[in-house]
Design a protein around this motif. Structure first.
Motif, mmCIF file in Angstrom:
data_model
loop_
_atom_site.group_PDB
_atom_site.id
_atom_site.type_symbol
_atom_site.label_atom_id
_atom_site.label_comp_id
_atom_site.label_asym_id
_atom_site.label_seq_id
_atom_site.Cartn_x
_atom_site.Cartn_y
_atom_site.Cartn_z
ATOM 1 N N MET A 1 0.794 -1.074 0.124
ATOM 2 C CA MET A 1 -0.014 -0.154 -0.099
ATOM 3 C C MET A 1 0.778 1.226 -0.153
ATOM 4 S SD MET A 1 -1.226 0.083 3.881
ATOM 5 C CE MET A 1 -2.166 1.713 3.703
ATOM 6 N N ARG A 2 0.567 2.268 -0.369
ATOM 7 C CA ARG A 2 0.943 3.663 -0.444
ATOM 8 C C ARG A 2 0.353 4.565 0.737
ATOM 9 N NH1 ARG A 2 3.217 0.929 -3.218
ATOM 10 N NH2 ARG A 2 3.731 1.086 -5.591
ATOM 11 N N VAL A 3 1.109 5.713 0.831
ATOM 12 C CA VAL A 3 0.567 6.511 2.014
ATOM 13 C C VAL A 3 -0.766 7.022 1.701
ATOM 14 C CG1 VAL A 3 0.936 8.881 3.147
ATOM 15 C CG2 VAL A 3 3.072 7.237 2.548
ATOM 16 N N HIS A 4 -0.974 7.314 0.426
ATOM 17 C CA HIS A 4 -2.296 7.746 0.055
ATOM 18 C C HIS A 4 -3.482 6.759 0.472
ATOM 19 C CE1 HIS A 4 -2.660 5.705 -3.756
ATOM 20 N NE2 HIS A 4 -1.702 5.854 -3.982
ATOM 21 N N ASP A 5 -3.308 5.539 0.453
ATOM 22 C CA ASP A 5 -4.169 4.418 0.705
ATOM 23 C C ASP A 5 -4.682 4.745 2.107
ATOM 24 O OD1 ASP A 5 -4.205 3.451 -1.868
ATOM 25 O OD2 ASP A 5 -2.387 2.131 -1.205
ATOM 26 N N LEU A 6 -4.050 5.312 2.965
ATOM 27 C CA LEU A 6 -4.629 5.646 4.167
ATOM 28 C C LEU A 6 -5.491 6.627 4.482
ATOM 29 C CD1 LEU A 6 -1.225 6.181 6.026
ATOM 30 C CD2 LEU A 6 -2.356 4.074 6.551
ATOM 31 N N LEU A 7 -5.908 7.327 3.474
ATOM 32 C CA LEU A 7 -6.880 8.462 3.362
ATOM 33 C C LEU A 7 -8.425 8.014 3.525
ATOM 34 C CD1 LEU A 7 -5.100 11.053 1.078
ATOM 35 C CD2 LEU A 7 -5.545 11.020 3.506
ATOM 36 N N PRO A 8 -9.009 8.231 4.098
ATOM 37 C CA PRO A 8 -10.675 7.828 4.112
ATOM 38 C C PRO A 8 -11.248 8.648 2.913
ATOM 39 C CG PRO A 8 -10.424 9.277 6.003
ATOM 40 C CD PRO A 8 -8.947 8.989 5.374
ATOM 41 N N GLY A 9 -12.131 7.855 2.363
ATOM 42 C CA GLY A 9 -13.070 8.330 1.049
ATOM 43 C C GLY A 9 -14.229 9.299 1.668
ATOM 44 N N PRO A 10 -15.113 9.548 0.922
ATOM 45 C CA PRO A 10 -16.277 10.265 1.216
ATOM 46 C C PRO A 10 -17.497 9.614 2.140
ATOM 47 C CG PRO A 10 -15.757 10.413 -1.269
ATOM 48 C CD PRO A 10 -14.912 9.728 -0.515
ATOM 49 N N GLY A 11 -17.048 8.356 1.753
ATOM 50 C CA GLY A 11 -18.343 7.171 2.620
ATOM 51 C C GLY A 11 -17.632 6.656 3.820
ATOM 52 N N ALA A 12 -16.486 7.282 4.468
ATOM 53 C CA ALA A 12 -16.066 6.907 5.747
ATOM 54 C C ALA A 12 -17.151 6.938 6.866
ATOM 55 C CB ALA A 12 -14.790 7.759 6.281
#
Length: 502
Positions: A1-12
């Motif tokens: 995985m990459r750092v940006h994969d940690l970011l939650p999306g709008p559906g969090a």
């Protein structure tokens, strides 16, 4: 995985999500995690695990390519943030996540330090336990169908590199694996341009100059992305391996045509380089003829050690500077000048000054010669100056063949009665420097001529010498020169505690 994969999306936070998970997002996304900073290139870094640390000096406990979790227990004052973040970045971490439970927020000094060191920064809310973040990362990086680490050749190469780092594989082998995966040559240069991993064809010294100087200028200017340098074999990217002191950055070079998906692998290699930089082997001790090299300022020790890393030497650091005894070789001074000059863009307002003794002198003699040369370097202009101890065409060149103890004994015998009296000793220096003229000496010292004559009379009485007699005058003059030559220390030019040499 990459750092940006940690970011939650709008559906969090949607219904049915596992604790901490984000429905429809990447496997490693963590609900509630907020990004406070991170440039697009840094968000492509690989994340292979987590390290939870709350020590002010966390370097040894931080995994390369890890997400570092911290609760700020180490922070006693704002200045601590720079020290902590610098250590995390230098250890090769991919990102930093800071818990808000202790202070209620992430302090601005932490945000500033992370931005300065190019470290992506996340805020972890008080109601999100660290173990949930770690569990999401572990699940995303685990082998198997659910993990993000399968299928992508680059991710597998990153894992191999990290395993090799844990096993202690040599840096040259690690860089060779990266080069094989990318299908492009990979080189590693030290801060002073030593070719730690030279690649299939070593660079010329001119090419090493270009790579380090352009890379350092790009890093100092805060430019986005690596510098690009055109070498004989084609264009290469020069990627900085961060360090707390910019003058300690190392460099990873790869062909400019390397595939974009190789960025994560190169970032992992940069982490391995950072570890190697901290654990490099001690060079062998010098044998036979040696030279002494003195540098101003304790901070200069790392620069000197880097420039001499492939020369047998021993280095000692003091409060005022660094002293190295190195194997004598004909190209040592040109080598030091070239390598240390590569640090100019990274020095800030500092000057890097070195003095080098003549080869073949013994320990004390070599250090004394290096001190004389360091005094000459201080008097010169330029951001980086490496001065040699050279023949001066004076009686001192002849007298340096006499053992230092005998020279010191002669100086004490001649000058002993006036050495405790700084005023009389200063008058003696000025009197000789101005041709034994009471008028010129009085003008130089801002005294009345009668005062000068009185002091000269006292000097003659104490020394038992007639300062109008050529033989007596020669003895006193030589004794003063010997005293200055022997007493000049790392913080003073020859001449006796800041006064001009006779």
């Amino acid at each position: 995985m990459r750092v940006h994969d940690l970011l939650p999306g709008p559906g969090a936070g949607g219904d049915g999500a596992a604790p901490g998970a984000v429905p429809g997002a990447a496997p490693g996304a963590v609900a509630g995690l907020r990004m406070l900073g991170g440039d697009p290139a840094a968000l492509q870094r690989p994340v292979t695990g987590t390290s939870t640390v709350d020590l002010l000096d966390p370097g040894r406990y931080v995994g390369v390519a890890h997400l570092v979790l911290t609760g700020l227990v180490w922070r006693r004052e704002p200045g601590d943030s720079e020290r902590f973040v610098a250590a995390v970045a230098e250890a090769g971490a991919s990102a930093l996540a800071v818990g808000e439970g202790l202070l209620g927020e992430v302090p601005e000094d932490v945000v500033t330090a992370a931005r300065r060191h190019g470290l992506p920064l996340f805020a972890v809310p008080a109601d999100l336990p660290f173990h949930e973040v770690s569990a999401r990362v572990a699940a995303a990086t685990a082998p198997g169908p659910g993990g993000a680490g399968t299928g992508a050749g680059t991710d597998e190469a990153v894992q191999r590199l990290l395993r090799g780092l844990a096993e202690g594989r040599p840096l040259a082998e690690q860089a060779g694996d990266v080069a094989a995966h990318l299908g492009r040559p990979v080189r590693v240069l030290s801060a002073t341009g030593r070719q730690v991993v030279p690649g299939p064809v070593p660079l010329s010294e001119d090419e090493a100059d270009d790579a380090v100087l352009r890379g350092a200028r790009a890093a100092a200017g805060g430019g986005a992305g690596p510098a690009v340098v055109r070498l004989a074999g084609g264009a290469v990217q020069v990627r900085a391996v961060g360090a707390e002191d910019p003058a300690e950055r190392w460099w990873v070079l790869v062909d400019a045509g390397a595939p974009p998906e190789g960025v994560a692998l190169l970032d992992a290699l940069a982490g391995a380089v950072a570890v190697h930089r901290r654990t490099a082997e001690v060079p062998p001790a010098p044998r036979g003829r040696v030279v002494a090299v003195l540098a101003d300022g304790a901070w200069s020790a790392r620069a000197l050690a880097d420039a001499l890393a492939d020369v047998p030497h021993r280095l000692q650091v003091t409060a005022g500077g660094a002293t190295a005894l190195a194997a004598a070789r004909g190209d040592l001074v040109p080598l030091l000048r070239r390598r240390l000059a590569r640090l100019v863009p990274s020095l800030g307002q500092r000057r890097l000054l070195c003095g080098v003794s003549r080869p073949g002198e013994g320990g004390e003699e070599a250090v004394a010669g290096a001190r004389r040369a360091l005094g000459a370097a201080r008097a010169a202009t330029g951001r980086v100056v490496v001065a040699e101890d050279a023949d001066t065409g004076t009686v001192l060149d002849l007298l340096r063949a006499v053992p230092a103890g005998e020279r010191a004994g002669f100086a004490r015998t001649v000058l002993g009665p006036v050495l405790p009296d700084a005023e009389l000793l200063g008058t003696l220096r000025a009197h000789l420097r101005h041709g034994c003229s009471p008028t010129r000496t009085a003008q130089a010292l801002h005294l009345h001529q009668n005062t000068v004559r009185y002091r000269v009379g006292r000097l003659e009485g104490l020394l038992g010498r007639d300062l109008r007699d050529v033989a007596d005058l020669a003895d006193v003059h030589v004794a003063l020169r010997l005293l200055d030559d022997l007493d000049a220390g790392p913080g003073e030019p020859p001449g006796g505690h800041g006064r001009p040499a006779q």
